[in-house]
Structures are given as C-alpha cells and as structure tokens.
Design a protein around this motif. Sequence first.
Motif, PDB file in Angstrom:
ATOM      1  N   LEU B 104      67.085  30.795  38.684  1.00 34.19           N
ATOM      2  CA  LEU B 104      67.270  31.548  39.922  1.00 34.19           C
ATOM      3  C   LEU B 104      68.637  32.218  39.965  1.00 34.19           C
ATOM      4  O   LEU B 104      68.795  33.321  40.483  1.00 34.19           O
ATOM      5  N   PRO B 107      69.703  35.994  37.390  1.00 35.71           N
ATOM      6  CA  PRO B 107      69.569  37.391  37.829  1.00 35.71           C
ATOM      7  C   PRO B 107      70.540  37.739  38.952  1.00 35.71           C
ATOM      8  O   PRO B 107      71.127  38.817  38.955  1.00 35.71           O
ATOM      9  N   LEU B 108      70.747  36.796  39.865  1.00 33.25           N
ATOM     10  CA  LEU B 108      71.640  37.046  40.988  1.00 33.25           C
ATOM     11  C   LEU B 108      73.075  37.258  40.491  1.00 33.25           C
ATOM     12  O   LEU B 108      73.742  38.229  40.857  1.00 33.25           O
ATOM     13  N   LEU B 110      74.058  38.079  37.551  1.00 34.93           N
ATOM     14  CA  LEU B 110      74.111  39.297  36.731  1.00 34.93           C
ATOM     15  C   LEU B 110      74.216  40.529  37.632  1.00 34.93           C
ATOM     16  O   LEU B 110      75.013  41.429  37.382  1.00 34.93           O
ATOM     17  N   LEU B 111      73.416  40.534  38.681  1.00 32.41           N
ATOM     18  CA  LEU B 111      73.430  41.672  39.593  1.00 32.41           C
ATOM     19  C   LEU B 111      74.800  41.811  40.252  1.00 32.41           C
ATOM     20  O   LEU B 111      75.354  42.910  40.337  1.00 32.41           O
ATOM     21  N   ILE B 112      75.355  40.669  40.702  1.00 30.84           N
ATOM     22  CA  ILE B 112      76.664  40.730  41.368  1.00 30.84           C
ATOM     23  C   ILE B 112      77.712  41.246  40.377  1.00 30.84           C
ATOM     24  O   ILE B 112      78.504  42.123  40.686  1.00 30.84           O
ATOM     25  N   ARG B 114      77.386  43.152  37.896  1.00 33.20           N
ATOM     26  CA  ARG B 114      77.226  44.551  37.515  1.00 33.20           C
ATOM     27  C   ARG B 114      77.267  45.489  38.699  1.00 33.20           C
ATOM     28  O   ARG B 114      77.020  46.680  38.560  1.00 33.20           O
ATOM     29  N   MET B 123      78.947  40.034  48.165  1.00 38.35           N
ATOM     30  CA  MET B 123      77.756  39.403  47.590  1.00 38.35           C
ATOM     31  C   MET B 123      78.017  37.941  47.223  1.00 38.35           C
ATOM     32  O   MET B 123      77.145  37.093  47.378  1.00 38.35           O
ATOM     33  N   VAL B 124      79.232  37.670  46.741  1.00 39.36           N
ATOM     34  CA  VAL B 124      79.592  36.278  46.444  1.00 39.36           C
ATOM     35  C   VAL B 124      79.666  35.476  47.735  1.00 39.36           C
ATOM     36  O   VAL B 124      79.157  34.352  47.818  1.00 39.36           O
ATOM     37  N   VAL B 127      76.516  34.196  48.930  1.00 39.50           N
ATOM     38  CA  VAL B 127      75.998  33.022  48.217  1.00 39.50           C
ATOM     39  C   VAL B 127      76.633  31.744  48.756  1.00 39.50           C
ATOM     40  O   VAL B 127      75.991  30.702  48.864  1.00 39.50           O
ATOM     41  N   LEU B 191      78.130  30.606  41.044  1.00 38.87           N
ATOM     42  CA  LEU B 191      79.544  30.974  41.015  1.00 38.87           C
ATOM     43  C   LEU B 191      80.159  30.952  39.611  1.00 38.87           C
ATOM     44  O   LEU B 191      80.746  31.947  39.201  1.00 38.87           O
ATOM     45  N   PRO B 192      80.021  29.856  38.841  1.00 41.51           N
ATOM     46  CA  PRO B 192      80.604  29.901  37.490  1.00 41.51           C
ATOM     47  C   PRO B 192      79.936  30.951  36.599  1.00 41.51           C
ATOM     48  O   PRO B 192      80.613  31.574  35.784  1.00 41.51           O
ATOM     49  N   ALA B 215      66.835  46.813  25.830  1.00 42.26           N
ATOM     50  CA  ALA B 215      67.392  46.000  26.915  1.00 42.26           C
ATOM     51  C   ALA B 215      67.232  44.502  26.628  1.00 42.26           C
ATOM     52  O   ALA B 215      68.138  43.696  26.836  1.00 42.26           O
ATOM     53  N   PHE B 219      70.255  41.806  26.042  1.00 47.82           N
ATOM     54  CA  PHE B 219      70.461  40.602  26.846  1.00 47.82           C
ATOM     55  C   PHE B 219      70.565  39.355  25.961  1.00 47.82           C
ATOM     56  O   PHE B 219      71.510  38.586  26.058  1.00 47.82           O
TER      57      PHE B 219
END
Lengths: 258, 306
Positions: B104, B107-108, B110-112, B114, B123-124, B127, B191-192, B215, B219
Amino acid sequence: MRRGWRLWAAALSVYAFLYLPLAVVVVYSFNDSRLNAEWIGFTLRWYEVLLHDREMLLAAGNSLFIALVSSLAATLLGTMAGMAMHRYRIRMLAFMVLTPVAMPEILLGVSLLLFFIQVLNLTLGMLSIVLAHITFSIGFVAVIVRARLAGVEESLFEAARDCGASQWQTFRHITLPLILPAVVAGGLMAFTLSIDDFVITFFTAGVGVQTLPLRIYSMIKIAVTPEVNAVSTLLMLLTLTLIVLASRFAPDALKGKA
Amino acid sequence: MAPEMSEKTQSSRATRLARWLVSGPPLLFLAVFFLLPSAIMVLASFRYPGEFGGLAPLFSTVPGVLHGLTFETYQFFFSDIIYVQVFLKSFLVALATTLICLLLAYPLALLIARSPKKSRDLMVLLVILPFASNFLVRVYAWMILLGPQAALSQAINAVLALFGLTPVHLLFSPFAVLVGMVYVHLPFMVLPLYTNLEKHDPMLLDAAQDCGANAWQRFWRITFPLSMPGILSGAALVFIPVLGMFAIPDILGGTGDMLIGNLIKEQFLGTRDWPFGSTLSIMLTLAVLAVAWLAARLGRGGKYYA
C-alpha cells in the motif's frame, strides 16, 4: 502519462483508506441513533451525554494532569539527553534513550509494573503513570533536540568560547535560543504521546486511576455507544491542534518521529 | 606559567562538570526507570511464581516455601507447543502486516516523491495526520466499519447469499486483526520509503529510458533496488511493534486470535504468573533483537546500492 494516472489512483485509494474510518467516527458522533449503522439525523446529543459523564470528565482531568507533569519533566530530561548525545559520546546514554522508543511498548509496560510493585512497593496510580510516561517520552524529545543541534554550525560555540563565554553563558545565550523551537516541539510531542498513550498506561495505572484512553478502552470493550464517537472526535481535535502547533515550532520534528 | 596552568585545569574542570550536569540527570533517570526494571524482569523470569500471584521470595527459611532461582519457566515455555505456536503466529501476522503495508505504501510514497516539491510537504502531512487521532480511536473505527450492520459486511454477505453461502463475520476475526494492524502501522512504512525515494536522481531513469528500458524495467532495475534501505527501515518500524501488539487483537480479534502480547498481558494481569510473563517478555525481546539485527545486516549488505 497512463502510468502516472494509475499511480494517482493507487495513492488516492490509500489516502481514502487512511481517512474513511476516521470520517465515519466523526460523522456518527453527530448521528441521532444508538447504533453506528445508518444515518438517522443530526444531533449533538452524544456531546451532551459526554458533558454529564462524570467518570469521563474525571478521566480527562487525569489525562491532562499526567500529560502536563510528565511532558514538563520529559522536556527537561530529554533536552539534557539530546544535548549530551550531541556533544559527548556516551554509548550507555544513547542506548538508554533510544531503546524505549524502538521496542514494543508492552515490554516497557510490564517491566515497569514489576519494578513499581516488586522493588518500589508503590501502589499503582498517578505517580506510577507519570513516571512511566516520562520514561517513554524522554527519547522522543532527545531525538528532536539532537536533530536540531546537528544542524547548528559548531563554529558558533567555538566563537562564544573564544570570546571568553563560560559554559553557562554559551548555553544561555547561544545554545538555548537555537534549540528552543525544538525543545517546544519536543515538549508538545511528549504531551501528545502522554495524552494518547494506552499500552504503557494500561500496565502502570492499577485499579484506582483512569485516563481518557483507559476509559475509552473499557467503553469499547463493554458496550459501544456513540458517546465513544463524540469523545474520539474531541480528542482528534485536541491532538490535531497540538500537532499543528508542534509543526509550527519545528517543521522537521514530525519527520524525525518515524 | 603557573597561572596559565591553573586556568586550564579550571576550565577542564568546568567542562567535566558541565558534562555531568547535562548527562547525569537523564542517565540516572533512565538507569532507574528503564535499565533497572529490565534487569528486574530478567531476574523475575528465573524465579518461582508466588502462591497468590506475583513472585515467590528469593530467600526463605520456611520449609516448603518455594524460593530461589529456576529454569522452570523456560522449560515450561518449550514443553508446550502452544506457546511456540503463538510466537509463530505473531511472526506470521507481523510478516503479513509488513508486506501489505509495503504494497500500500509504495505507490503512495512514489507519487509523493515524484510530485512537485511544493506539494510534497502537504502530501506527507496528510499521511501523518491520522496519527493525530488516538490509537484506540483508530482501532475502534474498524469496529464500526467491520461490524455486522455496517455496509461492508452487508454487501459481502449479500453477495455470499446470492451463491447460497453462509454469511461471514468480519469483526472479531483474524481478518479484522490484520486490517487494524495495517491501518495503525501504515505511516511507519510510507515515511521512510518516501525519504528514500525522494533522494533518487531522476537522471538515472532518463538514462535507462534512453537505453531502451520500459517503465516496468526502469522500476524493477533501478527504483526498487535503490529503495531497499527505505523498505528495510520501514519493515523494521512496522514488524517490531506488530510483534508485541496486544491491543489490536484484544479489540478486533476473536478468542482464538491471541498473539504474544495478549499472552504476556494475560500472565501479568490475568493469571498473575509473573515469572512466566517475564519469560514470555524476554522471548519477545530476543525476537525483536533478532529482527532488528537482521534488518541492520540486510541494510549493510545493500549499502552499495545507495
């Protein structure tokens, strides 16, 4: 950009997963029904029930008192520990400060229970809770203060010394103003941790004293009523305020938590 | 020469004094309230249980009174398969929680990482914010969501009924325990991971793309291996607290969903067999140390990536 779209979808559903449960608690705290099952209509009834719940108010008072006393003591000791860890290489101190933060809470809880009863022969209550809370909060304050010190130019202290400042003067006029935001943020963090703590309090509270989390625990174990939603919502509001305050004083402090 | 000397000794004395003034109080406090209790617990695990709970005396001259030290509790731990099973189950739950959190969180994070720099902090914060609610409240929320009258249970059971299957109970089940564990510990993984992913050089991905990597390859060949240190610290931050958790199985689990933490709680507050409770705590400590050691070792092995 198809991949970017998929990433967004995944991330948004995780955000939904994080917020949906809390939203449900808040919404149902205004629901005019005994059951947390369907929306009937808006009411403030559960907040009124809360205001007349003597036990709950007493528990809230205890929680505030414990958090105030323990966070003050933990801020003092934690700031010292953070400074000592930054300035001196005392392995034992680093070990004792960081281990309670990293290990499962239950271990600290039961070892303190044993210690209070077996060695100190203490009746569990306010004092034992406060001592336990200081113990687990010191590390968090120390880590925040040390992180702040690590970002300070060492030459500032050297300059103070070269100008003939004593240890105390250096501390009072250089170190303290520099670390003050971190000290305040650490104190707020300790306060929040104390107000929120369930596990360690559970083992060190004995039978006489209830805190807010202990009261919530016994309520959800026995019978779930929307009163729990109401007190949960208020508690969310309180800790939210504290976290916002803490992040104002030391924006990096929150990241240092994990 | 002489005055200079005395000045030097004086300042070194002041330095030493400052050192002890600053480090002394926290050292003393933690020695008394952390180190000593831990030592007491180790000792307690080798003692006999008291007649009415608690501990039997260490010394006694009264005949027939159990006293002194023993390995009995440790023998007892290994003699009954149940306790080893509970430990194994706790490890499995911790492992499953860690893996689901990773799935879970990735992806979150990674999105933050990028996203444009300006929106990252927000965004952090989003969370961390659920942390602003009390731990028990976050667990309690799932009592509502998984309850038999909640929409989720109703929907699942309606579908099951279509196929003529017996309805399921979501609450008070291993499933509920797992959901609660994941929910409470998810930010510790995000977070880490984010902190690690944020440091990646986007040039690497551009270079890989120029070399013809798609892609998927970019990854798995670049982002994922580089994020290994973040994954490991996140895994340790999730795995360790889950291993000792008693409140979530206590609230969301059924009677059969006991984990190590519940076993320890039972010994200290239920049956009041303190020596055995201490033994279980020591075993938990050893398990935690083993996990921390493993994470540190794996992290060192992967250092060349970063």
